[in-house]
Write an enzyme that holds these catalytic residues in place. Structure first.
Site, mmCIF file in Angstrom:
data_model
loop_
_atom_site.group_PDB
_atom_site.id
_atom_site.type_symbol
_atom_site.label_atom_id
_atom_site.label_comp_id
_atom_site.label_asym_id
_atom_site.label_seq_id
_atom_site.Cartn_x
_atom_site.Cartn_y
_atom_site.Cartn_z
ATOM 1 N N LYS A 174 0.757 -1.178 0.229
ATOM 2 C CA LYS A 174 -0.066 0.019 -0.014
ATOM 3 C C LYS A 174 0.871 1.296 -0.016
ATOM 4 O O LYS A 174 0.346 2.135 -0.833
ATOM 5 C CB LYS A 174 -0.952 -0.136 1.323
ATOM 6 C CG LYS A 174 -2.104 -0.943 0.949
ATOM 7 C CD LYS A 174 -3.041 -1.168 1.865
ATOM 8 C CE LYS A 174 -4.165 -2.145 1.581
ATOM 9 N NZ LYS A 174 -4.854 -2.899 2.758
ATOM 10 N N TYR A 177 -2.662 -1.019 10.843
ATOM 11 C CA TYR A 177 -4.025 -1.165 11.105
ATOM 12 C C TYR A 177 -4.749 -0.364 12.170
ATOM 13 O O TYR A 177 -4.169 0.731 12.437
ATOM 14 C CB TYR A 177 -4.268 -2.879 11.454
ATOM 15 C CG TYR A 177 -3.888 -3.556 10.275
ATOM 16 C CD1 TYR A 177 -4.123 -3.432 8.759
ATOM 17 C CD2 TYR A 177 -2.884 -4.547 10.269
ATOM 18 C CE1 TYR A 177 -3.737 -4.214 7.929
ATOM 19 C CE2 TYR A 177 -2.447 -5.375 9.477
ATOM 20 C CZ TYR A 177 -2.798 -5.119 8.155
ATOM 21 O OH TYR A 177 -2.167 -6.099 7.276
HETATM 22 N N1 GLU Z 1 -4.786 -9.094 0.216
HETATM 23 C C1 GLU Z 1 -5.216 -8.748 1.640
HETATM 24 C C2 GLU Z 1 -6.724 -8.322 1.511
HETATM 25 O O1 GLU Z 1 -6.904 -7.376 0.845
HETATM 26 C C3 GLU Z 1 -4.306 -7.606 2.242
HETATM 27 C C4 GLU Z 1 -4.662 -7.393 3.564
HETATM 28 C C5 GLU Z 1 -3.450 -6.923 4.557
HETATM 29 O O2 GLU Z 1 -2.365 -7.374 4.362
HETATM 30 O O3 GLU Z 1 -3.813 -6.205 5.319
HETATM 31 O O4 GLU Z 1 -7.635 -8.855 2.223
#
Ligand code: GLU
Length: 305
Positions: free
Chosen positions: A64, A241
């Site tokens: 990201k 997060y």
């Molecule tokens: N591919 C994962 C999703 O979008 C990435 C999530 C992550 O690493 O936070 O569910």
């Protein structure tokens, strides 16, 4: 330094037991929970590692910040901010609608899935395959590793089981926040999450962000310092997060985690850090990985506050 890293790994290893590997993408459930590696890249060119630091895993959400960077390079700050907010949501990364109102771009940021899916649609390129190739090339360039590719098994697994991401993308489309074909955008997003890296690659990417856009090895300017400050600031407030606040207090550096078990740490002007330990807490952060970063930060006075 190598001794310190070894020591940190052995002190933090018991915390692996407190976490679980991700299972919502079936292919990720195959990861070995006891893998544990750390790689540190310093601004003076020196680097140190311990444990499984060349073991491969999928980058997942750690893509990201790179996605945000490419969107900034393609559209500038104003162009990006017109489509995605910068405030922490305080909600899980895949929350469907973070507001009780009609969904607006200011309700999400580039580090949650809704924001990252919108960012894919901002990349330049005549097709989504071209856009993805440009993103992959930027990952390779920042990591100084032309070998980086995609884990096709994880990609297929994400495509098949990414129900929440699909729901999220259609919701964005319904609210007029996504213009293009949803499946094409999602394919780009899923491929981006499935890029294979190791801790060393993450440390290199982190070091270039720490270096404010200058390549960690060649000193070549890859992107404007203003974009590095933008990305690092968003990492600080939203990178871990809905555990970003606590992480800021305990560790005090911009960082990004992924459900593949990786964490990238950015110590502005000083250091890039890559960690791999796939047992996660309930928020999606590597339990032993956070602990290791906390110890490294305390012992080397890395916290920026
Ligand atoms: N591919 C994962 C999703 O979008 C990435 C999530 C992550 O690493 O936070 O569910």
């Amino acid at each position: 330094m190598e001794e310190l890293l070894e020591q940190i790994l052995s002190e933090c290893r018991p915390f692996i037991q407190k976490g679980k590997v991700a299972t919502y993408i079936p292919e990720l459930a195959k990861q070995e929970p006891n893998d544990f590696g750390i790689y540190v890249q310093n601004s003076d060119g020196s680097h140190y590692c311990a444990g499984d630091c060349t073991k491969h895993f999928t980058i997942q959400s750690i893509v990201k910040p790179v996605l945000l960077l490419l969107a900034l390079m393609d559209n500038g700050v104003e162009g990006v901010c017109a489509h995605v907010g910068v405030e922490a949501t305080g909600k899980p990364f895949d929350a469907i609608n973070v507001s009780d109102k009609s969904l607006l771009s200011e309700h999400f940021n580039p580090m949650v899935n809704a924001g990252a899916i919108v960012l894919c649609s901002l990349l330049k390129g005549e097709s989504y395959d071209v856009r993805f190739e440009r993103l992959l090339n930027l990952v390779r360039q920042l990591a100084d590793n032309p070998e980086i590719g995609v884990d096709e098994a994880v990609f297929r697994s994400e495509q098949e089981c990414g129900y929440k991401n699909r729901a999220l993308a259609y919701l964005l489309k319904a609210h007029g926040l996504l213009q293009d074909d949803v499946e094409a955008v999602l394919r780009c997003y899923f491929r981006a999450c499935s890029i294979r890296v190791c801790s060393r690659d993450l440390a290199h990417i982190g070091m270039t962000l720490a270096n404010h856009g200058r390549h960690f090895k060649t000193d070549e300017r890859l992107f404007p310092a203003e974009y590095a400050r933008f990305v690092n600031a968003v990492l600080m407030t939203c990178g871990m997060y809905d555990g970003s606040g606590e992480f800021a207090i305990r560790v005090g550096i911009p960082a990004k985690s992924g459900v593949g078990g990786g964490i990238m740490g950015v110590v502005p002007t000083r250091m890039g850090i890559g960690i791999y330990s796939p047992a996660l807490d309930e928020k999606g952060n590597s339990v032993a990985g956070i602990r290791a970063l906390e110890q490294l930060s305390k012992r080397m006075y890395l916290g920026i506050f």
